[in-house]
Motif scaffolding. Sequence first.
Motif, PDB file in Angstrom:
ATOM      1  N   HIS A 163     114.571 -27.888 -56.936  1.00  0.00           N
ATOM      2  CA  HIS A 163     114.700 -29.339 -57.110  1.00  0.00           C
ATOM      3  C   HIS A 163     114.810 -30.146 -55.812  1.00  0.00           C
ATOM      4  O   HIS A 163     114.767 -31.380 -55.862  1.00  0.00           O
ATOM      5  N   TYR A 164     114.975 -29.484 -54.682  1.00  0.00           N
ATOM      6  CA  TYR A 164     115.115 -30.229 -53.428  1.00  0.00           C
ATOM      7  C   TYR A 164     113.987 -29.865 -52.476  1.00  0.00           C
ATOM      8  O   TYR A 164     113.462 -28.751 -52.519  1.00  0.00           O
ATOM      9  N   LYS A 165     113.645 -30.800 -51.601  1.00  0.00           N
ATOM     10  CA  LYS A 165     112.479 -30.611 -50.739  1.00  0.00           C
ATOM     11  C   LYS A 165     112.886 -30.379 -49.290  1.00  0.00           C
ATOM     12  O   LYS A 165     114.040 -30.480 -48.916  1.00  0.00           O
ATOM     13  N   LYS A 166     111.833 -30.099 -48.506  1.00  0.00           N
ATOM     14  CA  LYS A 166     111.933 -29.964 -47.048  1.00  0.00           C
ATOM     15  C   LYS A 166     113.000 -28.949 -46.655  1.00  0.00           C
ATOM     16  O   LYS A 166     113.047 -27.850 -47.152  1.00  0.00           O
ATOM     17  N   GLU A 167     113.894 -29.354 -45.751  1.00  0.00           N
ATOM     18  CA  GLU A 167     114.843 -28.416 -45.147  1.00  0.00           C
ATOM     19  C   GLU A 167     116.029 -28.104 -46.056  1.00  0.00           C
ATOM     20  O   GLU A 167     116.688 -27.073 -45.874  1.00  0.00           O
ATOM     21  N   ILE A 168     116.308 -28.975 -47.008  1.00  0.00           N
ATOM     22  CA  ILE A 168     117.547 -28.860 -47.800  1.00  0.00           C
ATOM     23  C   ILE A 168     117.794 -27.445 -48.343  1.00  0.00           C
ATOM     24  O   ILE A 168     118.860 -26.861 -48.107  1.00  0.00           O
ATOM     25  N   PRO A 169     116.848 -26.822 -49.079  1.00  0.00           N
ATOM     26  CA  PRO A 169     117.150 -25.505 -49.657  1.00  0.00           C
ATOM     27  C   PRO A 169     117.470 -24.433 -48.614  1.00  0.00           C
ATOM     28  O   PRO A 169     118.248 -23.518 -48.882  1.00  0.00           O
ATOM     29  N   TYR A 170     116.886 -24.572 -47.426  1.00  0.00           N
ATOM     30  CA  TYR A 170     117.081 -23.551 -46.392  1.00  0.00           C
ATOM     31  C   TYR A 170     118.396 -23.739 -45.641  1.00  0.00           C
ATOM     32  O   TYR A 170     118.881 -22.830 -44.980  1.00  0.00           O
ATOM     33  N   ALA A 171     118.984 -24.935 -45.764  1.00  0.00           N
ATOM     34  CA  ALA A 171     120.270 -25.222 -45.120  1.00  0.00           C
ATOM     35  C   ALA A 171     121.438 -24.923 -46.051  1.00  0.00           C
ATOM     36  O   ALA A 171     122.584 -25.152 -45.705  1.00  0.00           O
TER      37      ALA A 171
END
Length: 293
Positions: free
Chosen positions: A199-207
């Motif tokens: 549900h979240y994009k860009k860097e968010i899931p990896y952080a």
Amino acid sequence: MHKAGFVNIIGNPNVGKSTLMNAFVGEKLSIITSKAQTTRHRILGIVNGEDFQVILSDTPGIIKPAYELQESMMDFVKSAFDDADVLIYMVEIGEKELKDEAFFNKITNSKIPILLLLNKIDRSDQNQLEEQVQLWQEKVPNAEIIAISALTGFQVKEVFDRIIELLPESPPFYPKDQLTDKPERFFVNETIREKILMHYKKEIPYAVEVDTEEFFEEDTIIRMRSVIMVERETQKGIIIGHKGSALKRVGVESRKDLEKFFGKQVHLELYVKVNKNWRSNQNQLRRFGYNQS
């Protein structure tokens, strides 16, 4: 005669390793999303039969590490070579190389049986399939090549039967009713992380990392309290969303999946905390189960 052994699955990100693992085990042990680097740990799935025990190992996709967390992820992949009785090297239609030359050399020089699984053949035609089989026969002459579709189940049973043929004679390594080596809290963390990846994009899931601080099982309900860690205040706001709507969606979807997984009612409390630069902090990585050395 009883056979048992370790079957380790390696390959580039997003080639279908987790889908295959779950298909073999018959349970959703590894989270699956369309994003790269979904799998961060080495996850064991144990399949038992009357005269066999197959210990499958799903590993992170092979990448060139950019920070400490990714270094640790690649350590899990390296360890997959150390104890394998059978190595599954997964590629997908259209793929032509492994992203790390050192790993590729390890595969081509391996003395253990290698099954090279050419996945996602449901996306190809006969000509492309034949070209790909020839390409991989030349690149990895020591491998047995099998074309499969992990998603549709095509040839998955045939691969599993072949694995059992290749396993050495051995008593079981784990109790016959054991499904995995991971504790229950691990699957709570991974289920929540899967929803964040979706549900979240860009860097968010990896952080993000998830830590389940409380897990109390009662007769009819399991009560859980989990914390979503992010690296910055701005990320915390994005995870929570307007009036908490984004976090609520993660919580509802996670609870439904966890109720299916555990087979009973779940009460899940979710919180978000800032844990600055945890991906590059050795102590934090150890706390979350990375950097085992």
